[in-house]
Each structure stands twice: as C-alpha cells, then as structure tokens.
Design a protein around this motif. Sequence first.
Motif, short mmCIF file in Angstrom:
data_model
loop_
_atom_site.label_atom_id
_atom_site.label_comp_id
_atom_site.label_asym_id
_atom_site.label_seq_id
_atom_site.Cartn_x
_atom_site.Cartn_y
_atom_site.Cartn_z
N VAL A 131 56.62 32.10 40.89
CA VAL A 131 55.72 32.00 42.04
C VAL A 131 55.91 33.25 42.88
CG1 VAL A 131 55.09 30.72 44.13
CG2 VAL A 131 55.89 29.48 42.09
N ARG A 132 54.80 33.88 43.26
CA ARG A 132 54.82 34.96 44.24
C ARG A 132 54.17 34.43 45.51
NH1 ARG A 132 51.67 37.94 47.09
NH2 ARG A 132 52.33 40.04 47.77
N ALA A 133 54.90 34.46 46.62
CA ALA A 133 54.41 33.91 47.88
C ALA A 133 55.18 34.54 49.04
CB ALA A 133 54.55 32.39 47.90
N ALA A 134 54.81 34.17 50.24
CA ALA A 134 55.55 34.64 51.41
C ALA A 134 56.99 34.17 51.33
CB ALA A 134 54.89 34.13 52.69
N ALA A 135 57.92 34.96 51.86
CA ALA A 135 59.35 34.64 51.75
C ALA A 135 59.69 33.25 52.28
CB ALA A 135 60.17 35.71 52.46
N ILE B 94 41.59 29.41 39.15
CA ILE B 94 41.98 30.25 38.00
C ILE B 94 40.88 31.31 37.88
CG2 ILE B 94 42.70 30.27 35.58
CD1 ILE B 94 42.89 27.22 35.74
N PRO B 95 40.99 32.42 38.60
CA PRO B 95 39.88 33.37 38.64
C PRO B 95 39.73 34.23 37.39
CG PRO B 95 41.69 34.16 39.98
CD PRO B 95 42.08 32.80 39.51
N THR B 96 40.76 34.29 36.54
CA THR B 96 40.70 35.16 35.36
C THR B 96 40.88 34.34 34.09
OG1 THR B 96 41.68 36.93 36.70
CG2 THR B 96 41.61 37.26 34.32
N PHE B 97 39.84 34.30 33.24
CA PHE B 97 39.82 33.51 32.01
C PHE B 97 40.11 32.05 32.34
CE2 PHE B 97 41.59 37.77 30.69
CZ PHE B 97 40.35 38.31 30.45
N GLU C 229 46.60 31.00 43.22
CA GLU C 229 45.91 31.72 42.15
C GLU C 229 46.75 31.59 40.88
OE1 GLU C 229 44.42 36.26 41.02
OE2 GLU C 229 45.98 35.96 42.55
N ASP C 230 46.20 30.90 39.88
CA ASP C 230 46.88 30.74 38.60
C ASP C 230 46.56 31.94 37.73
OD1 ASP C 230 47.77 30.00 36.06
OD2 ASP C 230 47.38 27.87 36.42
N GLU C 231 47.56 32.77 37.49
CA GLU C 231 47.39 33.99 36.70
C GLU C 231 48.04 33.90 35.33
OE1 GLU C 231 46.39 38.13 38.35
OE2 GLU C 231 48.53 37.75 38.58
N VAL C 232 48.31 32.70 34.88
CA VAL C 232 49.01 32.52 33.61
C VAL C 232 48.26 33.19 32.45
CG1 VAL C 232 49.64 30.75 31.92
CG2 VAL C 232 50.27 30.46 34.31
N LEU C 233 46.92 33.22 32.52
CA LEU C 233 46.12 33.79 31.43
C LEU C 233 45.59 35.18 31.74
CD1 LEU C 233 44.00 30.59 30.65
CD2 LEU C 233 46.06 31.34 29.47
N ALA C 234 45.97 35.74 32.87
CA ALA C 234 45.30 36.95 33.35
C ALA C 234 45.49 38.18 32.47
CB ALA C 234 45.78 37.26 34.77
N GLU C 235 46.54 38.22 31.67
CA GLU C 235 46.81 39.39 30.82
C GLU C 235 46.14 39.29 29.45
OE1 GLU C 235 48.30 42.11 31.59
OE2 GLU C 235 49.77 41.77 33.17
N LEU C 236 45.32 38.26 29.24
CA LEU C 236 44.82 37.98 27.89
C LEU C 236 43.38 38.43 27.67
CD1 LEU C 236 46.44 34.47 27.30
CD2 LEU C 236 47.26 36.72 26.58
N GLY C 237 43.01 39.56 28.24
CA GLY C 237 41.67 40.09 28.01
C GLY C 237 41.53 40.67 26.61
N PHE C 238 40.30 40.65 26.10
CA PHE C 238 40.01 41.26 24.80
C PHE C 238 39.89 42.77 24.95
CE2 PHE C 238 37.70 37.17 23.25
CZ PHE C 238 38.91 36.58 22.98
N PRO D 33 41.37 42.98 39.65
CA PRO D 33 42.70 42.82 40.25
C PRO D 33 42.92 41.40 40.75
CG PRO D 33 41.25 44.03 41.73
CD PRO D 33 40.52 43.90 40.42
N PRO D 34 44.18 40.99 40.91
CA PRO D 34 44.47 39.63 41.37
C PRO D 34 44.00 39.41 42.81
CG PRO D 34 46.48 40.94 41.25
CD PRO D 34 45.40 41.76 40.62
N LEU D 35 43.83 38.15 43.18
CA LEU D 35 43.41 37.80 44.53
C LEU D 35 44.38 38.32 45.58
CD1 LEU D 35 42.28 34.07 44.13
CD2 LEU D 35 40.87 36.12 44.00
#
Length: 474
Positions: A319-323, A243-246, A275-284, A291-293
């Motif tokens: 989920v975003r991944a290879a087809a 979880i790289p962001t928050f 990469e868990d981006e569930v919280l990525a839009e929650l910046g102050f 940017p995402p991984l």
Amino acid sequence: MDPINVAERLGRWSAGRGALYALLAARLRCLIDDGELPAGTPLPPDRVLASTLAVGRSTVVAAYDLLQSEGRIVRRQGSGTRVAGDALTRPAETTSAPVFLDLLEPRADVIPLACAAPDAPPAELAECYARMLPELAATTGDIGYYPTGHPRLRHAVAEYYRNRGVPTSFEQILITTGGQQALSLLARCFLQPGDRVLMESPSSPPALEAFRAEAAVIQSLSPGLAGFAAAAHDHRPALAYVIPTFQNPTGSVLPPQARRRLAETAAALGIPLIEDEVLAELGFPGFSTPPPLAVHSDAVITVGSLSKTVWGGLRIGWVRAAAPTIARLARIRAVHDLGGDVPTQLAAAELLPHLAAICTRRAPERKARHDHLRAELARLLPDWHAPAVTGGQTLWIRLPYGDGTSFTQTALRHGVAILPGSGLDPTGASETHIRVHYLHPPPTLTEAARRLADAWHTYHPPPIPVPAPPALAM
C-alpha cells in the motif's frame, strides 16, 4: 430450519456505529459462506425474524434485499426466502464450494480459466533469491518482525513510484502478503458497518468481498466513472475504489484527463480513493499506459502486487498512502500478522528494479495468447461477444442468451472453470457475462475453447437465472 434456530445461529451482534441492516446482512453472509446455513435452507419470513431479533421489519427486508443482490439468497413470492443453491435453482453437485475450489485449486481434469496469474516464476526470481542469500546469512540481532514490511523492500517500492513520477517516501509504504491483504487492511481501516463504498460495476471480486466483510454497502459507479462527483454527493461514501488501468474484469483503461478529474474530485470531497494498480504493468506491446492517479493527488491510496506481474506464488503486495494511514494499517496488521516472510521480501527487493523488463519481455506472449483465444472463440462460438483488450489478463465475454452462473456450472461439468459475471457485479447487470483468462499456452487455450463450445451446445438455461455463488477469484 425454524426461525429460532436461525436466530440462535446469528449469535451476538450489535448496531455499533453502522446501519443495523448491514450488520444483520454481514452475519447472515458469514453463516452462508461458512456453510452453517447450507444451500436450500429456508430463512424466516421478514416479520418472524424481525420479531425474534427485536428489530424493525424494514431492517430484515433491507438485509434480505442486500443478500439477494449478492446472489446469496433467493426470494420468491409464495415460496419464501432460501439460501441460494437449493434443488429448485441448481443441482446439488454444483454449489459454491466445489466451484470455489476449482477456482483456486483446480482438479487435474479441469482447465482453470477463472483465477488469473502467471503459473511459473521467471528465471529472475530464482536469481534474486540467490543474490539475497548472503545478506540473509549475515543477519544478526534481528528477530524479523516487520509489521510495516522489511525496510529494504519498502525503500525499493518507494523508489519504484518515484521512477514513475510519483514522489514517495519510505514512510508511505506498507508491505503486505499480496494485494488481497492490502485490500482487507484498508477495508478494516476505513469502514464501519453500514458505510458506503463507491466502486465500478462490474469490479474485482476480492475487493467486493473485502468490503462486504466489514458490512459495507456497495454503491455502483458507471463505467468510465463519469458520475463520480454526483454519486459521491448522493451517497456520502466512506471510501471509493477504482481500477483505472486494465480494469478487472472489463480490461478498460481510464483516459489521462479522466484520471486527473477523478483524483482531484476525490481529494476535494475528502473521500479516500483506492487505486488498484495490481494489473497496471500488464500492457501489450506498443500500448502506452497512462500515469497512476497518485500523480494528480497525493491523497490517493495505491495498492500494488507482484502476484499478477511476476508469479501467483510470490505473495508480495503493498500500500502506498500518507504516512499516518500507513501507521494505522500497520497497527491493524500487527494484531493478526507480525510481518511477512523476510527472505521473500529480500528477494522481492532485488527483483523490483527488474519488474518493467520482466513485464516487457512477457508482453508479446500474453498478446499472442489473447489473440489466440479470441480467434478460437470466434471460430467455435461466433455468437459470443469477446471484445479485445490492450492489456491485463482476462476477457469479459457476453453470452447471447442465458446467464453466466448456470453456464459456469455446465462448463465445469465439461472440464473448464470460468467466472460468472453476476458474482462481479453488485447491480446484477452482468448476468449474461463470464470472465475467462488467456494466460495458458495456445494448445491449452485451444482445448479450453473446444470444451466451452461443447458445453455451450449442451447448455439449457434455467427459466429463472441462477443466483451466483460468492466469487473470490482474482
């Protein structure tokens, strides 16, 4: 309960391709979590259970050690092995079931600070439902089964990533019923019993439980992920999760250069990286989120959700991944779930272009509530260490003494539900921590801080730290 009864309850299980001890631990974990082995149940000695099941004693020892590290059993020399929660370790009224219910369905007299999500939908959501109604009313020749998700929403999510600098096609998106289903599907897709998963310690409880449900073995990464390459070489994981962001629960943010190294290293080693981006839009306000991984490697698998950014009741994830990975996930999902709710997906497709604006509008309020709770805790509990964060939804608090699990029970008796740190950390290194969220209005946060202070002033830690119950809060 005698050893034969325990063995009978284990039922049929086989090694398959994975490690035998992981399968045994997984079966015992299910029996414990489902209440078939209640709190306090004595488990057979290592040699007795090994003989009954016709396995090596080392298999039983390894399974017991894994369950002990998770806080599900207690092992004491001279007292044997028991399911965590007996009268020797904690009062009967504070077993895991009531705590779990208070996390997700709190009582009217309990302030929930454990499960973090917006508790009211924004006005835009109702407007989006209204805008999609003509399309829904005009639908014909469509039975509504979309295991990969409704095409409109898949296209909208793909566009969302393209706008963030990540080239993404429609075929690279799978829509799920929230981020939790996304993690469960990925675990089922990539893991066999005994496979190893690299993840940060502490980390997200839902991810821990999703991986353990597949009988995986968790290998911990240090904060900052500096030792990722060495850990990957030592443990040869089937999967890595970050979880790289928050980061949940610490709130940390991985710097851009470290993100690049992580993504490129995982790709070079052939390790599927979630990469868990569930919280990525929650910046102050004023914080620039890196940017995402997936910007650095198209091999990164990204999980997202609207439940943390928009409303907890909006059960939309992806989920975003290879087809080819998306196709595998869709086949797994179709066995259990032919697709999500179509009207909700249509509304989400309308909403997604407005997500950034919603998060930006709400950010000052979240920052103010973060500051308010920290100020109240500093005033009433000055010995607590509650570092500030730059976004997200939670505080990661270190207690000056005692353990988070036993204090969580004291807090619940004072009308506050919080999350003990030991349930978020497979290493056991976070016993002195608790996690709380700050999403309530300031008057509620003030009352919550007062109740926590009252609980702390009556708190007497047990002589031996209390094992944490399974923690499933988001």
